[in-house]
Design an enzyme around this catalytic site. Sequence first.
Site, PDB file in Angstrom:
ATOM      1  N   GLU A   1      -5.813  -0.201  -6.983  1.00  0.00           N
ATOM      2  CA  GLU A   1      -4.777   0.697  -7.492  1.00  0.00           C
ATOM      3  C   GLU A   1      -3.752  -0.138  -8.251  1.00  0.00           C
ATOM      4  O   GLU A   1      -3.200  -1.097  -7.717  1.00  0.00           O
ATOM      5  CB  GLU A   1      -4.060   1.411  -6.340  1.00  0.00           C
ATOM      6  CG  GLU A   1      -4.694   2.682  -5.883  1.00  0.00           C
ATOM      7  CD  GLU A   1      -3.804   3.436  -4.898  1.00  0.00           C
ATOM      8  OE1 GLU A   1      -3.640   4.643  -5.062  1.00  0.00           O
ATOM      9  OE2 GLU A   1      -3.290   2.804  -3.948  1.00  0.00           O
TER      10      GLU A   1
ATOM     11  N   ASN B   1      -3.235   5.883   0.005  1.00  0.00           N
ATOM     12  CA  ASN B   1      -2.666   6.080   1.338  1.00  0.00           C
ATOM     13  C   ASN B   1      -1.925   7.400   1.489  1.00  0.00           C
ATOM     14  O   ASN B   1      -1.711   7.857   2.609  1.00  0.00           O
ATOM     15  CB  ASN B   1      -1.770   4.907   1.706  1.00  0.00           C
ATOM     16  CG  ASN B   1      -2.588   3.725   2.171  1.00  0.00           C
ATOM     17  OD1 ASN B   1      -3.615   3.895   2.814  1.00  0.00           O
ATOM     18  ND2 ASN B   1      -2.155   2.526   1.837  1.00  0.00           N
TER      19      ASN B   1
ATOM     20  N   HIS C   1      -2.835  -2.981  -5.646  1.00  0.00           N
ATOM     21  CA  HIS C   1      -3.221  -2.609  -4.286  1.00  0.00           C
ATOM     22  C   HIS C   1      -4.731  -2.752  -4.126  1.00  0.00           C
ATOM     23  O   HIS C   1      -5.501  -1.865  -4.478  1.00  0.00           O
ATOM     24  CB  HIS C   1      -2.771  -1.178  -3.983  1.00  0.00           C
ATOM     25  CG  HIS C   1      -3.134  -0.726  -2.608  1.00  0.00           C
ATOM     26  ND1 HIS C   1      -3.355   0.601  -2.289  1.00  0.00           N
ATOM     27  CD2 HIS C   1      -3.330  -1.418  -1.451  1.00  0.00           C
ATOM     28  CE1 HIS C   1      -3.670   0.699  -1.023  1.00  0.00           C
ATOM     29  NE2 HIS C   1      -3.658  -0.507  -0.494  1.00  0.00           N
TER      30      HIS C   1
ATOM     31  N   SER D   1       0.810  -1.214   0.000  1.00  0.00           N
ATOM     32  CA  SER D   1       0.000   0.000   0.000  1.00  0.00           C
ATOM     33  C   SER D   1       0.843   1.264   0.000  1.00  0.00           C
ATOM     34  O   SER D   1       0.307   2.368  -0.008  1.00  0.00           O
ATOM     35  CB  SER D   1      -0.913   0.017   1.228  1.00  0.00           C
ATOM     36  OG  SER D   1      -0.152  -0.088   2.414  1.00  0.00           O
TER      37      SER D   1
END
Length: 296
Positions: free
Chosen positions: A151, A189, A139, A118
């Site tokens: 992602e 993130n 991700h 992440s």
Amino acid sequence: MKTVAVIGAGTMGNGIAHVFAQNGFKVNLIDISEASLEAGLATIVKNLDRMVAKEKISEETKANTLSNIGTYTSVTDGSKNVDLAVEAATESLELKLDIFRQLDAACANHTILATNTSSISITQIAAATKRPEKVIGMHFMNPVPIIQLVEIIRGYSTSDETAEVIMTLSENLGKTPTEVNDYSGFVANRILMPMINEAIETLYNGVAGVHEIDTVMKLGMAHPMGPLQLGDFIGLDVCLSIMNVLYDGFKNPKYAPCPLLVNMVMAGKLGIKSGEGFYDYSTSRKAEKVAAQFSQ
């Protein structure tokens, strides 16, 4: 692409295995711990049972999904003859580099190696292999069977062919793949973790209490879960690890983890997984209630 290895049977790994298996892929679920494999399979069964109860899938689909999953305690044994390997281990650079070295040695030349990291650089992970053009980030979001986004992160050497295959594969899983560039934290993130960290700073500075901070964000910003509760759900140790990656990657003080976050992790108050974080999860019923709230 027919067979997939998933390395790591924890929260993310068993969720990824579940999604692939439910969509007809043969899945080799790999973890060095037999106990983790058993727990991962139990979670998959529980999630499938919930889907059957909600009439989202049939009993036949549940049975087929489970029949598609095999378990291994060796990366070498579990990653032979697979078309894709997805690493979903703890967010530790050294651990991931070690796993990718093992995968690179064990997998066939055509096998694509993906990481569910992440926050860690795909380029750095790819450099541990002899096939950087076949290394990519996938991700997934927790809970994997529910959240639609994936992602997709290219490393510096990731080929167009690899990216196209993974984008199409993600769509075939019923997900929405979104390609982002290889910078610390990517998009999800880089935005989410500083928000959680700022919520912890707000608590640390005495601006408001836990319940009040989460209520403001849920009712005022239409978030399904407040940032402190979400931090508990993710795992405060994971949040701290990602904040450290951001801070190391950008050398910007705004990414420095809050002292309260650091102290809570040191004290073992990690959220749902430890039974206590910003909220008390001392009974499994409370923890399941939070998870169910997020998966509606």
